[in-house]
Write a protein that holds these residues in place. Structure first.
Motif, mmCIF file in Angstrom:
data_model
loop_
_atom_site.group_PDB
_atom_site.id
_atom_site.type_symbol
_atom_site.label_atom_id
_atom_site.label_comp_id
_atom_site.label_asym_id
_atom_site.label_seq_id
_atom_site.Cartn_x
_atom_site.Cartn_y
_atom_site.Cartn_z
ATOM 1 N N THR A 277 4.703 16.785 5.618
ATOM 2 C CA THR A 277 3.825 17.949 5.549
ATOM 3 C C THR A 277 4.361 19.055 6.450
ATOM 4 O OG1 THR A 277 1.914 16.565 5.053
ATOM 5 C CG2 THR A 277 1.461 18.737 5.956
ATOM 6 N N GLN A 278 4.790 18.653 7.630
ATOM 7 C CA GLN A 278 5.389 19.591 8.570
ATOM 8 C C GLN A 278 6.618 20.275 7.961
ATOM 9 O OE1 GLN A 278 7.567 18.063 12.188
ATOM 10 N NE2 GLN A 278 5.510 18.318 12.983
ATOM 11 N N MET B 113 -0.142 14.882 11.377
ATOM 12 C CA MET B 113 -0.581 13.504 11.171
ATOM 13 C C MET B 113 0.613 12.593 10.880
ATOM 14 S SD MET B 113 -3.694 12.051 8.894
ATOM 15 C CE MET B 113 -4.899 12.844 9.965
ATOM 16 N N HIS C 211 1.402 -2.135 9.244
ATOM 17 C CA HIS C 211 0.239 -1.431 9.805
ATOM 18 C C HIS C 211 -0.368 -0.519 8.762
ATOM 19 C CE1 HIS C 211 2.564 -2.238 13.564
ATOM 20 N NE2 HIS C 211 1.353 -2.383 14.086
ATOM 21 N N VAL C 212 -1.634 -0.242 8.942
ATOM 22 C CA VAL C 212 -2.279 0.817 8.177
ATOM 23 C C VAL C 212 -1.712 2.150 8.678
ATOM 24 C CG1 VAL C 212 -4.493 1.917 7.652
ATOM 25 C CG2 VAL C 212 -4.352 -0.560 7.922
ATOM 26 N N GLY C 213 -1.608 3.138 7.789
ATOM 27 C CA GLY C 213 -0.984 4.402 8.167
ATOM 28 C C GLY C 213 -1.924 5.401 8.822
ATOM 29 N N TYR C 214 -1.353 6.500 9.233
ATOM 30 C CA TYR C 214 -2.088 7.697 9.667
ATOM 31 C C TYR C 214 -3.021 7.493 10.850
ATOM 32 C CZ TYR C 214 -0.290 9.334 5.223
ATOM 33 O OH TYR C 214 0.547 9.667 4.185
ATOM 34 N N LYS D 135 -4.103 16.970 9.962
ATOM 35 C CA LYS D 135 -3.319 16.870 8.726
ATOM 36 C C LYS D 135 -2.841 18.242 8.286
ATOM 37 C CE LYS D 135 -1.436 15.154 5.091
ATOM 38 N NZ LYS D 135 -0.184 14.392 5.239
ATOM 39 N N GLY E 146 0.120 19.707 9.969
ATOM 40 C CA GLY E 146 1.364 18.933 9.892
ATOM 41 C C GLY E 146 1.536 17.922 11.003
ATOM 42 N N ARG F 278 0.810 -1.212 0.000
ATOM 43 C CA ARG F 278 0.000 0.000 0.000
ATOM 44 C C ARG F 278 0.850 1.271 0.000
ATOM 45 N NH1 ARG F 278 -2.651 -0.784 4.562
ATOM 46 N NH2 ARG F 278 -4.319 -2.177 3.936
ATOM 47 N N TRP G 115 0.757 4.238 14.223
ATOM 48 C CA TRP G 115 0.696 3.184 15.249
ATOM 49 C C TRP G 115 1.786 3.338 16.291
ATOM 50 C CZ3 TRP G 115 2.653 2.382 10.382
ATOM 51 C CH2 TRP G 115 3.990 1.975 10.321
ATOM 52 N N LEU G 116 2.843 4.111 15.981
ATOM 53 C CA LEU G 116 3.871 4.360 16.987
ATOM 54 C C LEU G 116 3.267 5.092 18.179
ATOM 55 C CD1 LEU G 116 6.756 5.566 14.640
ATOM 56 C CD2 LEU G 116 6.522 3.302 15.707
ATOM 57 N N LEU H 39 5.455 22.733 5.057
ATOM 58 C CA LEU H 39 4.806 23.977 5.488
ATOM 59 C C LEU H 39 5.761 24.865 6.269
ATOM 60 C CD1 LEU H 39 3.555 24.389 8.686
ATOM 61 C CD2 LEU H 39 2.274 22.403 7.973
ATOM 62 N N TYR I 180 5.412 3.208 4.178
ATOM 63 C CA TYR I 180 5.519 3.521 5.615
ATOM 64 C C TYR I 180 4.641 2.584 6.429
ATOM 65 C CZ TYR I 180 2.013 6.588 3.534
ATOM 66 O OH TYR I 180 0.998 7.095 2.776
ATOM 67 N N SER I 181 4.686 1.323 6.055
ATOM 68 C CA SER I 181 3.865 0.321 6.759
ATOM 69 C C SER I 181 4.605 -0.373 7.895
ATOM 70 C CB SER I 181 3.398 -0.765 5.772
ATOM 71 O OG SER I 181 2.518 -0.224 4.828
ATOM 72 N N THR J 125 -4.001 18.890 2.715
ATOM 73 C CA THR J 125 -5.156 19.567 3.312
ATOM 74 C C THR J 125 -4.987 21.084 3.361
ATOM 75 O OG1 THR J 125 -5.236 17.586 4.731
ATOM 76 C CG2 THR J 125 -6.852 19.281 5.181
ATOM 77 N N GLU K 6 -4.891 4.934 11.709
ATOM 78 C CA GLU K 6 -6.109 4.134 11.576
ATOM 79 C C GLU K 6 -5.809 2.642 11.732
ATOM 80 O OE1 GLU K 6 -9.153 6.722 9.557
ATOM 81 O OE2 GLU K 6 -7.801 6.257 7.893
ATOM 82 N N ALA L 58 2.724 9.617 9.810
ATOM 83 C CA ALA L 58 2.524 8.540 8.833
ATOM 84 C C ALA L 58 2.416 7.191 9.553
ATOM 85 C CB ALA L 58 3.666 8.534 7.820
ATOM 86 N N LYS L 59 3.382 6.907 10.395
ATOM 87 C CA LYS L 59 3.349 5.646 11.145
ATOM 88 C C LYS L 59 2.637 5.888 12.479
ATOM 89 C CE LYS L 59 7.493 4.343 8.680
ATOM 90 N NZ LYS L 59 8.869 3.793 8.637
#
Lengths: 343, 343, 343, 343
Positions: free
Chosen positions: C62-63, D232, D28-31, D227, D230, C5, D237-238, C66, C8-9, C92, D33, D234-235
């Motif tokens: 993103t950080q 959000m 893991h799913v990112g962001y 988001k 800045g 996907r 789950w950390l 910006l 960064y998984s 966003t 979730e 990516a990983k």
């Protein structure tokens, strides 16, 4: 030199000047809370045939646009406009300066289309993208075209469906409402728009735009926004007086009609002479495509604006008329133009 | 009802009105690039005895403050002001809305002090805090006091030492420069300030503030800032014409002097009657502390503003005069006041 | 379920985890002023073969975008990017939230073109429009393409000519520098860029982007910007440690190369099976156009992302590999894929 | 050198490190979730005994403050804080950078008072001033003091009365909830606050703050805000993993209690030796006023922070302990301190 450069080259209708002179030494309450503003609002509501709206008078169009839009959007929300929209191109990023993206959507003849809106909204699907929350249209548009009832209804419907506010920039609203092919009237506007403004600067006033907030959700504390953005005129009655004169004396539409008629006269005469147009309009802006040598000759006596280079030899130009444009100046121009073309 | 509520209750000097009427149907170039603006700038530069500055005309004070300050500061930089500074209290967070903190520093009598500035700068020592980069003063101040030469020189010196820009809000500059105890003249201003403005709204014009940028570093692209913040008047010559009249005809200082004299007359007569003052001023704003019952009686015929509750029985009020205040209205007020006080 | 996907998984390279575990109870100075950060900066400067740059470690892309962009631009200035640029679509409106417009320019294959830049700058001609002041590119781009030396030189030249800063988003810099057809090396970057960053999040680190400021004009007070925008990590050594490991141990490029090789293996095998591509890349992202029924079957065991609907029956999908992707997972996928395609 | 400089000098609790190591190669799913985030939210809601709240994990405190506050306020609205509030002093104007003023109100011992709030609201009476719309408190405060139930209830009541939201910065929430004189528990928080956060960075995690949104009105689209600003990860789950460990394994309060006990030990021993304090606290920060010569000697072996100069000879210092502070280091310090004081 006669100028067809824009519709803000002269001062104000004599009736307005007269009213300002007359009330000059009268003491007024400041910041727009005076009797002139109240009377002007009353007169406008009558013309709109809509009582339940809030009206605020601002000095100029960019100020009105940025104050209205930043008042409505949450930080991550965006406004949809066509590429040629005034807020997108000609306001030095004023909307972005308040933190919001202008999302470009497809349209036709300078007008936003329902499909364009749908596509733009569909592309912004989750929190990694801005969230479109309102549409911005101007009537008449940047290129002098106008929205018809059917189009406005379709925009209103898609806005309702997709949860968008509809904001109409009416800097040239008079030109739209008095165009020959127009079928929209003042008393339609509150049905279609959540918020709009009635432009004074380009139609008879020294300056001033009357913002009309129709949707209750958008009314709260708007005066705070005006003040914060630097738009609260100390001598607010100057705005009130001008709109009072325009609307109590019924000058608004006739002023715009005058401008349209003269521009349309120029357009039809040019057409007869074989001129083609960047776009044909029914309002006070026309866009003939002229030979560069002809342009050079015309510029000796007339001022007008380059719109877009078409090819090596020809350029689309913009001619604008206003409430103040004189019939004799148009006649003189057309005589000279004819001579040069037939030359 | 006679109003001493503020110095923007009336329109403009007759000479300005006359000029606006006269030029009403003349065609002008838009956005402040017209002959009236050029002439006004020339006249102002002569009075300032300073050629090498940029002058821009804006409609109002909040607009001028936010445009100037946001033009100068980088995102993490802040402006220092006294607690009572207009930008801190009465502009609805307009400076913060452009992203910048207003850092409060100590002062006296509404005026920023050198010690206050030093302390404020010292407290902001690293990247976890904003970086003060300019000072904001107004002359006359919010409470009608004025800066003397010695004070301005001391502020200039500390600004040079600490790397700060000096910005003077001159919404009431006329009142300051014509105060009895003033020793600052127009031709001093460019020595002390990096940027300042000359207020028209409160001193004879319908509206308008002339921003003077002295420091070369601050001049670049200022018109972009004006446009982005919504302050670029389409019919910019309206501003130019007004300042042209004020400065070519030498009306600016006399208008202010008239206002000062009437306010000072009121202050001295009240003092004779035993009234004490929140602060004693030498300009066009006075702040008598009055008995609440007396206030109530006065309010039947005169409008003026509550400044601050002093105790259960007395309140500091603000009375303001302007170029338009009539000698006979002051006389009438003083007669009534005397009668009420002497009972 | 095996995921292709994104990149960064998974967590971080074992060497990084080891270093974090080892130093867990060591006391460090906060906010990035620790020995690990200093060592990491030294190691990066050696690889860049450029001493005179400032390096700052931020948590995410993103950080970084910006903070860098809002640090550089004056309020009316804008950044130029291609339509598919990450800052334009997927953040966003974070750039607009700092007050700046993203001006869209033409490009090819996700890359900004010199002609696109020229056209964009030419269209913004006066103070009624924003002023483009920098360009934003990402290498590799959003669609996995890369910039070659010649292209970067051309961008550098046009930036010098037009007075623009060049900012390179290097979230996937590793993928670019290790692509088979790449001719850019680490020690070229400071020649081409005014500022860029080296992405850690997508290439071996838990998180972290190393911003490298080359141009002296852009260095001042950048830590203020980081803090203000919420990007200053209290335990800054976590960032330092990670980049120290990546660069002292020479893990950065090999990690990226691993990812590229596996993705390219997938692309070439799919091609052999007759699959066509949305765009062919040489990095760790591939974009096969697949039959919707095939997609559905693949999704039972593999996760990957919809990129764009092509027609009723086919969709472009995105598969991404990373430093952590296992050879055996790619093999398993290809076996299944082949089986399904060959039916 | 032993550091009592702050509570973010070390990494994370061994249990957290272990969990991160263990799951390092899991996809893991990112962001945010992912399953770890979901589990962490569940665990936190159980401790809060409140199901109907939204929880979001952010990396740091400034980021949390600016994202929450700018999410809630309309452009002209302001947040009330005490002068020493972290958002007012130590975040480089991050709140102002999102467009909002921080209004300073009176308080006691670093805590906002009901009277302070009333006064601040009363002073902001019309559209010429910002409109206070929320209060910001931190618990424990900047100077280590805590809010008791009665105080929180009083703040809640005045917020309800005046239409203000209550936001609690919980960067040091653990320290507050485990202070000896504390009577507030986790399951009280959702009663008092509209939104608050539970700090991880200063209490056992590598980084991370869990924002809890209680008030329904404030929940909508918060992920857009994260988001855009800045924040959000990516990983994501950390963050989830860390809070999961802290709350599933019941480590949060014990970690904080450990820190408090050691700091309180230092405070009480110092008191016995005659030391006076800038303020006496019951949490993990203490503020002894020490002789400058003594400070110099201590600094050879111990790191701690200057808080405020008291006079020529003495300075208030700040000593901070954390979950990671070792008993033996405190003992060593106290032995050395005693020796130096007793001479």
């Amino acid at each position: 030199m006669i100028s067809f450069r824009n519709d803000y080259s002269e001062g104000a209708c004599p009736e307005i000047i007269e009213a300002l002179v007359e009330s000059n030494m009268t003491q007024h309450v400041g910041y727009g809370e005076d009797e002139c503003c109240f009377a002007a609002k009353k007169a406008i509501k009558e013309v709109l045939e809509y009582e339940d709206c809030d009206i605020h008078f601002l000095v100029g169009g960019t100020q009105a646009n940025l104050t209205v839009i930043s008042s409505i959007l949450r930080p991550y929300e965006a406004v949809i406009a066509v590429d040629s929209g005034h807020i997108n191109v000609h306001e030095t990023g004023s909307i972005e300066a308040t933190g919001h993206k202008v999302v470009i959507a497809d349209g036709n003849d300078g007008k936003l289309s329902v499909e364009g809106i749908r596509k733009a909204v569909k592309k912004h699907e989750d929190e990694h993208m801005v969230k479109p929350a309102m549409i911005y249209i101007s009537n008449a548009t940047e290129i002098g075209t106008i929205y018809h009832k059917e189009e406005l209804q379709a925009l209103r419907d898609v806005c309702d469906e997709l949860g968008l506010y509809l904001f109409m920039d009416g800097a040239r609203l008079g030109a739209a409402l008095t165009a020959e092919d127009n079928d929209v009237e003042f008393d339609d506007l509150c049905k279609y728009c959540d918020v709009f403004y009635i432009g004074g600067t380009k139609n008879g006033a020294l300056f001033g735009e009357a913002v009309v907030i129709v949707n209750d959700d958008l009314k709260k504390n708007f005066r705070y926004m005006i003040k914060q953005r630097g738009g609260m005129l100390a001598k607010g009655w100057l705005l009130g007086t001008q709109f009072q004169v325009l609307f109590e004396q019924g000058l608004y539409l006739p002023s715009a009609k005058h401008a349209n008629e003269l521009a349309q006269k120029m357009q039809s005469e040019m057409k007869k002479l074989g001129v083609s147009f960047f776009i044909e309009t029914t309002t006070n802006q026309i866009f003939p495509i002229l030979d560069n040598q002809l342009i050079e000759k015309l510029q000796k006596d007339y001022a007008f604006q380059v719109w877009e280079e078409m090819d090596e030899h020809t350029t689309a130009m913009r001619f604008v008329t206003s409430w103040a444009t004189k019939q004799e100046d148009v006649d003189a121009f057309l005589a000279d133009f004819t001579k040069l073309v037939k030359g």
